[in-house]
Enzyme design. Structure first.
Site, short mmCIF file in Angstrom:
data_model
loop_
_atom_site.label_atom_id
_atom_site.label_comp_id
_atom_site.label_asym_id
_atom_site.label_seq_id
_atom_site.Cartn_x
_atom_site.Cartn_y
_atom_site.Cartn_z
N GLY A 73 33.93 42.32 11.18
CA GLY A 73 33.06 41.15 11.28
C GLY A 73 32.14 41.25 12.48
O GLY A 73 30.98 40.84 12.43
N ASN A 153 35.98 29.47 15.36
CA ASN A 153 37.26 30.15 15.39
C ASN A 153 38.28 29.50 16.33
O ASN A 153 39.48 29.68 16.16
CB ASN A 153 37.06 31.63 15.80
N SER A 201 34.99 39.15 7.53
CA SER A 201 35.95 40.16 7.98
C SER A 201 37.24 40.06 7.18
O SER A 201 37.85 38.99 7.10
CB SER A 201 36.25 39.97 9.47
N THR A 239 30.89 57.55 6.16
CA THR A 239 31.70 57.68 4.95
C THR A 239 32.47 56.40 4.71
O THR A 239 33.08 55.84 5.63
CB THR A 239 32.69 58.87 5.10
N CYS A 327 39.64 37.54 20.67
CA CYS A 327 38.68 38.51 21.19
C CYS A 327 38.42 38.34 22.68
O CYS A 327 37.88 39.22 23.32
CB CYS A 327 37.36 38.40 20.42
#
Length: 393
Positions: A73, A153, A201, A239, A327
């Site tokens: 996210g 959040n 996310s 990838t 975070c």
């Protein structure tokens, strides 16, 4: 409660649902082909990636070609903010966001300020709500992007996204929303809500970590964020994280299918916890909007104690909670969100965030309502400030 762990930090991360893990498993060892390869094994991987893209698009009311997979996210937020700024700098250099955004938005905006962009950080009211009037006043001729998170959040407050989107659309300004906390908790339709870009996310809704997505409305002018190969239609090289993308697709499908029953359960647990704590513990404050908040979010500030001490004592009895965003948990500074809604330092430091999930029960709430008042009382007995308040009575 024995050795049982009561996990109440679903805003930080969730476990991977068994159904999601089972869907992912073949893509680790059996169907492991690179989705960019042209042989059968690669084509099968490509097909699985596109099926996951369809699932994400359906969950958002978007088209599959508008979904780009990312590594998180935070990456999706960075891409939205910096990608729009880079692609539209000839049109303008002004960005509007709010004072309570996730660090991925805040720090992206600070970076852009160092590169010569101008950023307006809108204030919020005491419930954490952005004023549409403040937003309208902040717009300039040079404004190229408005980024307001869907749901906070930390305090769980849900913003008036549809109205903000409608205003942005009317002004011809791109509108991005960080919806990382909203997926599975709020019905989202990017068309009806006038959203141009949206970040999500996987690990917030029972999918794997290390994979996210950015919705970019067709026609939005955005620069590539990671340069390299031609993956994600040339917009995001690297990838593809095949098992992660498959897991994200399955997780978002389940989240949308089960949203109503999930939210009903979480709302019940939330309300009983808030009402119980308010009745049992004096000198506390609920943070965030009382009703227009995420169904599983409880954020309460306890005066005369330190939130870290409360968390450690809860951990000793098997309860996992938080004092804010995962975070920024390494920071000793009070939450920027709690400061933005007007809390003084000493009260902001005494905050506890509990976020419920599908495995939580009424028994968990009963345990919290029995133990938290005891812990708070014990911590306050060590507080000279609380002693002074008691002596005043």
């Amino acid at each position: 409660m024995g050795n049982r762990v009561i996990y109440l930090d679903h805003a930080a991360t969730t476990y991977v649902k068994p159904e999601v893990f089972e869907t992912m498993k073949p893509y680790f060892c059996e169907q492991f082909g690179n989705a960019s390869s042209i042989y059968t094994l690669g084509r099968e991987s490509k097909k699985a990636v596109e099926e996951a893209r369809e699932k994400v698009a359906r969950a958002l009311g978007a088209q599959a070609r508008e979904i780009y997979f990312t590594g998180s996210g935070s990456e999706a937020d960075n891409w939205a903010i910096k990608g729009i700024a880079s692609a539209n700098k000839k049109k303008g250099n002004h960005i509007i966001t709010s004072a309570i955004e996730h660090p991925a938005i805040m720090n992206s905006c600070k970076y852009l300020e160092s590169e010569g962009f101008e950023v307006t950080y809108l204030p919020v009211d005491s419930d954490g709500v952005v004023s549409l009037e403040d937003l309208k006043k902040a717009v300039k001729d040079t404004t190229i992007l408005i980024s307001i998170m869907f749901a906070n959040n930390e305090i769980g407050t849900i913003q008036h996204i549809k109205e903000i989107g409608a205003f942005a659309r009317e002004k011809g300004i791109y509108f991005h929303t960080d919806a990382v906390q909203a997926i599975g908790n709020v019905a989202i339709d990017v068309e009806k809500m006038n959203i141009d870009l949206l970040s999500l996310s996987s690990h917030k809704f029972y999918g794997p970590k290390g994979v996210g997505a950015l919705y970019v409305r067709k026609g939005v002018k955005i620069s590539s964020f990671i340069h390299g190969g031609a993956q994600e239609r040339g917009k995001r090289a690297s990838t593809e994280n095949l098992p992660g993308i498959i897991g994200l697709g399955k997780a978002i499908e389940l989240a949308v299918e089960n949203m109503d029953s999930y939210n009903t359960k979480l709302l019940d647990l939330r309300e009983k916890t808030i009402e119980g704590l308010m009745a049992k513990v004096p000198y506390i404050r609920l943070n965030g909007h009382r009703t227009n908040r995420l169904p599983g979010n409880v954020n309460i500030s306890f005066q005369y104690i330190e939130g870290e001490s409360l968390l450690l004592m809860l951990d000793m009895i098997g309860v996992c909670g938080s004092s804010g965003s995962a975070c920024s948990s390494g920071s000793l500074d009070p939450s920027h969100v709690l400061m933005a809604i007007g809390l003084p330092h000493e009260i902001a430091h005494g905050s506890l965030r509990l976020t419920f999930g599908e495995e939580n029960t009424q028994e968990d709430v009963d345990f919290l309502l029995e133990e938290i008042p005891k812990i708070v009382s014990k911590l306050r007995d060590m507080s000279p400030l609380y002693e002074a308040i008691k002596n005043k009575k």
